[in-house]
Design an enzyme around this catalytic site. Structure first.
Site, PDB file in Angstrom:
ATOM      1  N   LYS A  70      49.274  39.746  47.941  1.00 25.93           N
ATOM      2  CA  LYS A  70      48.515  38.933  46.982  1.00 25.93           C
ATOM      3  C   LYS A  70      49.342  38.468  45.772  1.00 25.93           C
ATOM      4  CE  LYS A  70      43.751  40.462  47.798  1.00 25.93           C
ATOM      5  NZ  LYS A  70      42.513  40.935  47.165  1.00 25.93           N
ATOM      6  N   ASP A 106      38.413  36.440  44.080  1.00 27.06           N
ATOM      7  CA  ASP A 106      37.889  37.800  43.883  1.00 27.06           C
ATOM      8  C   ASP A 106      37.151  37.931  42.543  1.00 27.06           C
ATOM      9  OD1 ASP A 106      38.717  39.031  46.259  1.00 27.06           O
ATOM     10  OD2 ASP A 106      40.702  39.500  45.450  1.00 27.06           O
TER      11      ASP A 106
HETATM   12  P1  NAP Z   1      45.285  49.379  43.627  1.00 28.42           P
HETATM   13  O1  NAP Z   1      45.872  48.136  43.039  1.00 28.42           O
HETATM   14  O2  NAP Z   1      46.105  50.241  44.497  1.00 28.42           O
HETATM   15  O3  NAP Z   1      44.710  50.245  42.378  1.00 28.42           O
HETATM   16  C1  NAP Z   1      44.063  51.413  42.588  1.00 28.42           C
HETATM   17  C2  NAP Z   1      43.675  52.089  41.259  1.00 28.42           C
HETATM   18  O4  NAP Z   1      42.996  53.277  41.636  1.00 28.42           O
HETATM   19  C3  NAP Z   1      44.840  52.527  40.394  1.00 28.42           C
HETATM   20  O5  NAP Z   1      44.425  52.544  39.035  1.00 28.42           O
HETATM   21  C4  NAP Z   1      45.101  53.951  40.871  1.00 28.42           C
HETATM   22  O6  NAP Z   1      45.658  54.818  39.901  1.00 28.42           O
HETATM   23  C5  NAP Z   1      43.699  54.424  41.144  1.00 28.42           C
HETATM   24  N1  NAP Z   1      43.669  55.479  42.143  1.00 28.42           N
HETATM   25  C6  NAP Z   1      44.119  55.411  43.410  1.00 28.42           C
HETATM   26  N2  NAP Z   1      43.920  56.590  44.024  1.00 28.42           N
HETATM   27  C7  NAP Z   1      43.341  57.423  43.109  1.00 28.42           C
HETATM   28  C8  NAP Z   1      42.905  58.763  43.131  1.00 28.42           C
HETATM   29  N3  NAP Z   1      43.000  59.512  44.238  1.00 28.42           N
HETATM   30  N4  NAP Z   1      42.342  59.271  42.016  1.00 28.42           N
HETATM   31  C9  NAP Z   1      42.253  58.519  40.901  1.00 28.42           C
HETATM   32  N5  NAP Z   1      42.643  57.241  40.815  1.00 28.42           N
HETATM   33  C10 NAP Z   1      43.191  56.693  41.919  1.00 28.42           C
HETATM   34  O7  NAP Z   1      43.999  49.026  44.502  1.00 28.42           O
HETATM   35  P2  NAP Z   1      43.034  47.773  44.320  1.00 28.42           P
HETATM   36  O8  NAP Z   1      43.562  46.637  45.109  1.00 28.42           O
HETATM   37  O9  NAP Z   1      42.784  47.601  42.882  1.00 28.42           O
HETATM   38  O10 NAP Z   1      41.710  48.254  45.110  1.00 28.42           O
HETATM   39  C11 NAP Z   1      40.871  49.249  44.562  1.00 28.42           C
HETATM   40  C12 NAP Z   1      39.601  49.363  45.408  1.00 28.42           C
HETATM   41  O11 NAP Z   1      38.865  48.151  45.361  1.00 28.42           O
HETATM   42  C13 NAP Z   1      39.868  49.612  46.891  1.00 28.42           C
HETATM   43  O12 NAP Z   1      38.914  50.557  47.344  1.00 28.42           O
HETATM   44  C14 NAP Z   1      39.608  48.286  47.538  1.00 28.42           C
HETATM   45  O13 NAP Z   1      39.163  48.399  48.880  1.00 28.42           O
HETATM   46  C15 NAP Z   1      38.499  47.754  46.653  1.00 28.42           C
HETATM   47  N6  NAP Z   1      38.401  46.287  46.691  1.00 28.42           N
HETATM   48  C16 NAP Z   1      37.225  45.743  47.117  1.00 28.42           C
HETATM   49  C17 NAP Z   1      37.073  44.376  47.158  1.00 28.42           C
HETATM   50  C18 NAP Z   1      35.771  43.783  47.617  1.00 28.42           C
HETATM   51  O14 NAP Z   1      35.737  42.590  47.980  1.00 28.42           O
HETATM   52  N7  NAP Z   1      34.698  44.534  47.601  1.00 28.42           N
HETATM   53  C19 NAP Z   1      38.145  43.527  46.755  1.00 28.42           C
HETATM   54  C20 NAP Z   1      39.332  44.124  46.321  1.00 28.42           C
HETATM   55  C21 NAP Z   1      39.455  45.512  46.299  1.00 28.42           C
HETATM   56  P3  NAP Z   1      47.228  55.192  39.909  1.00 28.42           P
HETATM   57  O15 NAP Z   1      47.934  53.972  39.399  1.00 28.42           O
HETATM   58  O16 NAP Z   1      47.319  56.370  39.016  1.00 28.42           O
HETATM   59  O17 NAP Z   1      47.576  55.507  41.346  1.00 28.42           O
END
Ligand code: NAP
Length: 282
Positions: A70, A106
């Site tokens: 992305k 998004d």
């Molecule tokens: P990302 O960029 O990898 O960011 C994840 C965030 O969550 C970071 O702040 C990370 O903290 C934290 N995190 C990860 N594992 C953790 C844990 N075990 N405990 C505490 N914090 C944790 O991911 P993203 O792209 O933002 O996606 C996040 C979520 O949104 C995913 O579940 C994804 O499927 C969902 N999503 C949904 C949609 C939709 O259309 N519904 C669209 C986009 C994303 P650290 O930096 O400390 O690791």
């Protein structure tokens, strides 16, 4: 039926085999009577540039972009729309006259999912848990619709602060805290919309849950989780048991797809058939 005049759209990611988008968009194209087809396109990270050139050479009219491309796709595109500049990531590409333009649906998709659920944004205070790419899109969407205070919490306080400071260039005020810090708990008192933006609780790790002091959360707050698989995470189940209105990520998935559909076709998306596809997958 696919013929020589069928327009082609794809999703590039690595991996992409679990994506729901092909089923979602092929059902929508069929319902709308449009001669389009949507295909999954696994693209290795080191082949992103040649993949964009390939899409153009092969006459694709557009694409979705998913993890891990992305952000990295941006230099390979001919133009970045304001929506993607703001979020700093592209999830939709439109190709016309040999030019590939990157958009982000998004951010707006998340807000549209709130509106569909009857949730108002203007002047409301929002608290986000998690400081990744999805959180950035959510913040931009909320800001564009006049949200009030924006607070982000992460497990590592420094990461939350660094994330929050990244919005100054687009003039969005965001406070960042560690989720054990007192300021985060204070923000919960005044929170109208709480949004869980980490992958914690997502399939297959459905037993995992973010823990925080639920007693501090405004009892009238709406609680959202961006996760859609499972439809009810442990986090949402806890919120529901505490009588909060809840919303999962299926609405955001649907709305970002509907916006992308319109960018490619110029036609309003048949959202009910798209919702049915997502429902069937559960
Ligand atoms: P990302 O960029 O990898 O960011 C994840 C965030 O969550 C970071 O702040 C990370 O903290 C934290 N995190 C990860 N594992 C953790 C844990 N075990 N405990 C505490 N914090 C944790 O991911 P993203 O792209 O933002 O996606 C996040 C979520 O949104 C995913 O579940 C994804 O499927 C969902 N999503 C949904 C949609 C939709 O259309 N519904 C669209 C986009 C994303 P650290 O930096 O400390 O690791």
């Amino acid at each position: 039926m696919i013929t020589g005049t069928t327009k082609t759209v794809g999703i590039i990611g690595w991996p992409v085999e679990h994506s729901l988008s092909p089923a979602l968009h092929n059902a929508a194209f069929g319902q709308a009577g449009l001669d389009y087809v949507y295909v999954p396109l696994p693209v290795r990270p080191n082949e992103l540039g040649s993949a964009v050139s390939g899409l153009k050479s092969l006459g694709f009219v557009g694409a979705n972009v998913t993890i891990p491309h992305k952000v990295n796709i941006m230099p390979f595109l001919d133009e970045i729309d304001r929506s993607a500049q703001q979020v700093g990531a592209v999830n939709t590409v439109v190709i016309a006259d040999g030019r590939a333009v990157g958009y982000n649906t998004d951010a707006e998709g998340f807000v549209q999912s709130l509106f569909t659920a009857g949730i108002c944004v203007k002047g409301k205070n929002a608290v986000l848990i998690g400081a990744g790419g999805a959180a950035r899109a959510v913040i931009c969407g909320l800001h564009n619709h006049g949200v009030g205070q924006l607070v982000v919490a992460a497990r590592v306080p420094e990461k939350a602060r660094e994330f929050a400071s990244g919005f100054s260039e687009i003039k969005v005020e965001v406070q960042g805290y560690g989720w054990d810090e007192a300021e985060f708990c204070d923000a919960l008192d005044n929170c109208d919309i709480l949004i869980q933006c980490t992958p914690v609780g997502m399939f297959p790790h459905t037993e995992e849950e973010i823990h925080f002091d639920w007693a501090r959360l405004n009892p009238a707050a709406v609680v959202c989780d961006l996760i859609y698989n499972p439809p009810l995470t442990r986090f949402l189940l806890t919120a529901k048991a505490r009588n909060h209105q809840i919303l999962n990520g299926a609405g955001m998935l649907l709305e970002q797809g509907a916006l992308a559909f319109t960018l490619w076709t110029g036609v309003k998306a048949p959202r009910q058939v798209m919702a049915d596809v997502l429902q069937q997958d559960r």
